[in-house]
Design an enzyme around this catalytic site. Structure first.
Site, PDB file in Angstrom:
ATOM      1  N   ARG A  28       6.874   4.898  -4.879  1.00 48.78           N
ATOM      2  CA  ARG A  28       6.457   3.635  -5.499  1.00 48.78           C
ATOM      3  C   ARG A  28       7.462   3.133  -6.539  1.00 48.78           C
ATOM      4  NH1 ARG A  28       1.096   1.836  -4.766  1.00 48.78           N
ATOM      5  NH2 ARG A  28       0.178   2.973  -3.046  1.00 48.78           N
ATOM      6  N   ARG A  32       4.967  -2.537  -9.178  1.00 45.83           N
ATOM      7  CA  ARG A  32       4.431  -3.225 -10.340  1.00 45.83           C
ATOM      8  C   ARG A  32       4.963  -2.786 -11.686  1.00 45.83           C
ATOM      9  NH1 ARG A  32      -1.769  -2.895  -9.575  1.00 45.83           N
ATOM     10  NH2 ARG A  32      -1.114  -0.768  -9.293  1.00 45.83           N
ATOM     11  N   ARG A  41       7.351 -11.437  -6.748  1.00 44.19           N
ATOM     12  CA  ARG A  41       6.091 -11.472  -6.018  1.00 44.19           C
ATOM     13  C   ARG A  41       5.168 -12.624  -6.436  1.00 44.19           C
ATOM     14  NH1 ARG A  41       2.562  -7.775  -4.577  1.00 44.19           N
ATOM     15  NH2 ARG A  41       1.263  -9.601  -4.472  1.00 44.19           N
ATOM     16  N   ASP A  77       3.917  -1.381   3.290  1.00 39.48           N
ATOM     17  CA  ASP A  77       2.687  -0.662   2.944  1.00 39.48           C
ATOM     18  C   ASP A  77       2.206   0.078   4.182  1.00 39.48           C
ATOM     19  OD1 ASP A  77       0.635  -0.487   0.574  1.00 39.48           O
ATOM     20  OD2 ASP A  77      -0.519  -0.499   2.420  1.00 39.48           O
ATOM     21  N   TYR A 152      -8.941   4.600   5.422  1.00 37.56           N
ATOM     22  CA  TYR A 152      -9.186   3.187   5.124  1.00 37.56           C
ATOM     23  C   TYR A 152      -9.963   2.510   6.244  1.00 37.56           C
ATOM     24  CZ  TYR A 152      -6.178   3.740   1.106  1.00 37.56           C
ATOM     25  OH  TYR A 152      -5.657   4.166  -0.088  1.00 37.56           O
TER      26      TYR A 152
HETATM   27  O1  CP3 Z   1       8.339   1.838  -3.693  1.00 37.13           O
HETATM   28  C1  CP3 Z   1       7.713   2.307  -2.734  1.00 37.13           C
HETATM   29  O2  CP3 Z   1       7.287   3.480  -2.730  1.00 37.13           O
HETATM   30  C2  CP3 Z   1       7.564   1.489  -1.477  1.00 37.13           C
HETATM   31  C3  CP3 Z   1       6.399   0.715  -1.391  1.00 37.13           C
HETATM   32  C4  CP3 Z   1       5.038   1.285  -1.061  1.00 37.13           C
HETATM   33  C5  CP3 Z   1       3.879   0.490  -1.256  1.00 37.13           C
HETATM   34  N1  CP3 Z   1       2.815   1.161  -0.735  1.00 37.13           N
HETATM   35  C6  CP3 Z   1       3.851  -0.843  -1.877  1.00 37.13           C
HETATM   36  C7  CP3 Z   1       2.618  -1.289  -2.544  1.00 37.13           C
HETATM   37  C8  CP3 Z   1       4.627   2.475  -0.455  1.00 37.13           C
HETATM   38  C9  CP3 Z   1       5.447   3.678  -0.068  1.00 37.13           C
HETATM   39  C10 CP3 Z   1       3.224   2.376  -0.257  1.00 37.13           C
HETATM   40  C11 CP3 Z   1       2.439   3.426   0.415  1.00 37.13           C
HETATM   41  C12 CP3 Z   1       0.973   3.410   0.284  1.00 37.13           C
HETATM   42  N2  CP3 Z   1       0.120   2.351   0.315  1.00 37.13           N
HETATM   43  C13 CP3 Z   1       0.205   4.589   0.215  1.00 37.13           C
HETATM   44  C14 CP3 Z   1       0.762   5.983   0.236  1.00 37.13           C
HETATM   45  C15 CP3 Z   1       1.410   6.331  -1.047  1.00 37.13           C
HETATM   46  C16 CP3 Z   1       0.477   6.743  -2.137  1.00 37.13           C
HETATM   47  O3  CP3 Z   1       0.522   6.120  -3.184  1.00 37.13           O
HETATM   48  O4  CP3 Z   1      -0.254   7.708  -1.928  1.00 37.13           O
HETATM   49  C17 CP3 Z   1      -1.145   4.211   0.134  1.00 37.13           C
HETATM   50  C18 CP3 Z   1      -2.321   5.141   0.019  1.00 37.13           C
HETATM   51  C19 CP3 Z   1      -1.185   2.788   0.220  1.00 37.13           C
HETATM   52  C20 CP3 Z   1      -2.394   1.918   0.221  1.00 37.13           C
HETATM   53  C21 CP3 Z   1      -2.334   1.038  -0.973  1.00 37.13           C
HETATM   54  N3  CP3 Z   1      -1.586  -0.124  -1.050  1.00 37.13           N
HETATM   55  C22 CP3 Z   1      -2.953   1.241  -2.230  1.00 37.13           C
HETATM   56  C23 CP3 Z   1      -3.883   2.384  -2.575  1.00 37.13           C
HETATM   57  C24 CP3 Z   1      -2.536   0.199  -3.066  1.00 37.13           C
HETATM   58  C25 CP3 Z   1      -2.820   0.061  -4.534  1.00 37.13           C
HETATM   59  C26 CP3 Z   1      -3.682  -1.018  -4.939  1.00 37.13           C
HETATM   60  C27 CP3 Z   1      -3.237  -1.487  -6.316  1.00 37.13           C
HETATM   61  O5  CP3 Z   1      -2.959  -2.671  -6.438  1.00 37.13           O
HETATM   62  O6  CP3 Z   1      -3.164  -0.644  -7.229  1.00 37.13           O
HETATM   63  C28 CP3 Z   1      -1.697  -0.650  -2.312  1.00 37.13           C
HETATM   64  C29 CP3 Z   1      -1.021  -1.875  -2.780  1.00 37.13           C
HETATM   65  C30 CP3 Z   1       0.455  -1.757  -2.965  1.00 37.13           C
HETATM   66  N4  CP3 Z   1       1.329  -1.168  -2.074  1.00 37.13           N
HETATM   67  C31 CP3 Z   1       1.207  -2.289  -4.040  1.00 37.13           C
HETATM   68  C32 CP3 Z   1       2.560  -2.003  -3.775  1.00 37.13           C
HETATM   69  C33 CP3 Z   1       3.759  -2.403  -4.591  1.00 37.13           C
HETATM   70  C34 CP3 Z   1       0.621  -3.060  -5.206  1.00 37.13           C
HETATM   71  C35 CP3 Z   1       0.423  -4.464  -4.741  1.00 37.13           C
HETATM   72  C36 CP3 Z   1       0.751  -5.457  -5.781  1.00 37.13           C
HETATM   73  O7  CP3 Z   1       1.895  -5.460  -6.312  1.00 37.13           O
HETATM   74  O8  CP3 Z   1      -0.109  -6.304  -6.040  1.00 37.13           O
END
Ligand code: CP3
Length: 348
Positions: A28, A32, A41, A77, A152
């Site tokens: 990640r 954010r 974004r 994602d 999910y």
């Molecule tokens: O930098 C990186 O690692 C690459 C980007 C990345 C994202 N999601 C972008 C993202 C990666 C590798 C993921 C994987 C992901 N997504 C996982 C596995 C990794 C982990 O953390 O265990 C999971 C479980 C998800 C599902 C998911 N997507 C969740 C639980 C969330 C969080 C919700 C939140 O807003 O807190 C997301 C949203 C998400 N994916 C964001 C980002 C940058 C936030 C969205 C935003 O900026 O509004």
């Protein structure tokens, strides 16, 4: 993969070849915690950003520019391939993935068709742009593990324990096998597209696999992860396998066949070494919450992770899970410099 990338510290460490320092990147890292990410974004929904090659490219490069990390990870994602095959799935800000009609019976399986490369042409295009921009810095492609995707799809959204998913796994093994089989096929297609477009390594995020027992993991999850890593082995790029709370599963995660096993912050790396059979690199595992503490604490904890990492055949420095949104980017920049300043070498 070009020779400069193949010779990078990150790819060498994945392959357990000697390196002069432990390569470092952060799960990640694109997201954010970066003001430039929030600016890029602004006004664009998460999954729309994930479908736009120019935005994907810019956001993927942001942490590489700012931190000088040893690898980029594609901005995407885990639900992107599910949406690409037509599921009504969205990412709600501050919540996570939510699906309109969760999977509960055989009829729902019909909605999970195979992924064609054309469904994710925006990903291929972004990776082509990225490999040109990145020079010799490796690009990590990724996908969600079938278990985590099922969490999910079956529970319908985020949860701490995904009870409906576990109960489907116990109560309807035929549907479970069919569901995970389809998700494994989609995952193989999605990762293959990324490798063919130029990704130089891939990580499977089976983030929530830690909520099942070792026996259930072996029976109901491992066969699907194994199929994915067997398919990837044919591509020749290194693979990484990660989950949260997987201390009791680390040996089984290793058995699934990746080159690198990711370890969360709960298990010290010198202990993880004994839980994973020989022949693997380890990745991890600074607690992401440590980054919210003052710098001297971060430095002390990071040095401890590096020291324990010397017990592994090869070590890639990372956090034990993703960067927390409140993390000060300057701390990650400083941490990257610190990791780079510590010579790799025998355990001390
Ligand atoms: O930098 C990186 O690692 C690459 C980007 C990345 C994202 N999601 C972008 C993202 C990666 C590798 C993921 C994987 C992901 N997504 C996982 C596995 C990794 C982990 O953390 O265990 C999971 C479980 C998800 C599902 C998911 N997507 C969740 C639980 C969330 C969080 C919700 C939140 O807003 O807190 C997301 C949203 C998400 N994916 C964001 C980002 C940058 C936030 C969205 C935003 O900026 O509004």
């Amino acid at each position: 993969m070009d020779t400069q990338t193949a010779d990078s510290a990150f790819i060498r460490a994945c392959r357990r070849q000697p390196v002069s320092y432990a390569p470092v990147w952060y799960m990640r890292q694109a997201g954010r915690s970066l003001p430039e990410y929030r600016a890029t974004r602004a006004g664009t929904a998460m999954l729309d950003a994930c479908s736009n090659p120019d935005l994907i490219t810019e956001i993927t490069l942001q942490p590489v520019r700012r931190y000088g990390v040893d690898a980029a990870i594609l901005f995407s994602d885990i639900v992107v391939p599910l949406r690409a095959v037509g599921l009504d799935i969205d990412i709600r800000p501050g919540v996570g993935p939510v699906i309109d009609k969760p999977v509960s019976d055989d009829g729902d399986l019909a909605r999970l068709r195979d992924l064609e490369p054309g469904d994710v042409a925006f990903v291929s295009r972004a990776i082509e742009l990225l490999t040109a921009e990145l020079g010799g810095t490796p690009l990590i492609g990724f996908a969600g593990g079938p278990f985590t995707l099922a969490c999910y799809l079956v529970d319908g959204g985020p949860s701490k324990t995904f009870d409906r998913t576990r109960s489907l796994m116990y109560g309807n093994p035929e549907l479970w096998r069919a569901l995970l089989g389809r998700l494994a096929d989609i995952t193989i297609s999605f990762l293959t597209v990324q490798v063919e477009a130029g990704a130089s390594a891939v990580q499977l995020f089976d983030s929530w696999a830690g909520i099942v027992s070792p026996e259930d993991y072996r029976r109901s999850v491992l066969p699907y992860s194994r199929r994915i890593f067997a398919a990837l082995a044919a591509t020749g790029v290194p693979s990484i396998h990660f989950g949260v709370g997987t201390g009791e599963l680390l040996g089984l995660l290793g058995e699934a066949g990746a080159d690198v096993v990711g370890v969360d912050w709960r298990v010290p790396l010198d202990d993880a070494v004994h839980r994973v059979a020989p022949g693997k690199a380890l990745q991890g595992n600074l607690d992401p919450a440590v980054l919210l503490a003052p710098w001297p604490v971060i430095e002390e904890r990071a040095r401890a992770v590096l020291n324990k990492g010397r017990m592994a055949e090869s070590h890639i420095f990372n956090l034990g899970h993703g960067v927390l949104p409140d993390t000060d980017p300057d701390m990650l920049a400083r941490l990257t410099d610190l990791v780079h300043s510590v010579p790799a070498g025998p355990a001390r």
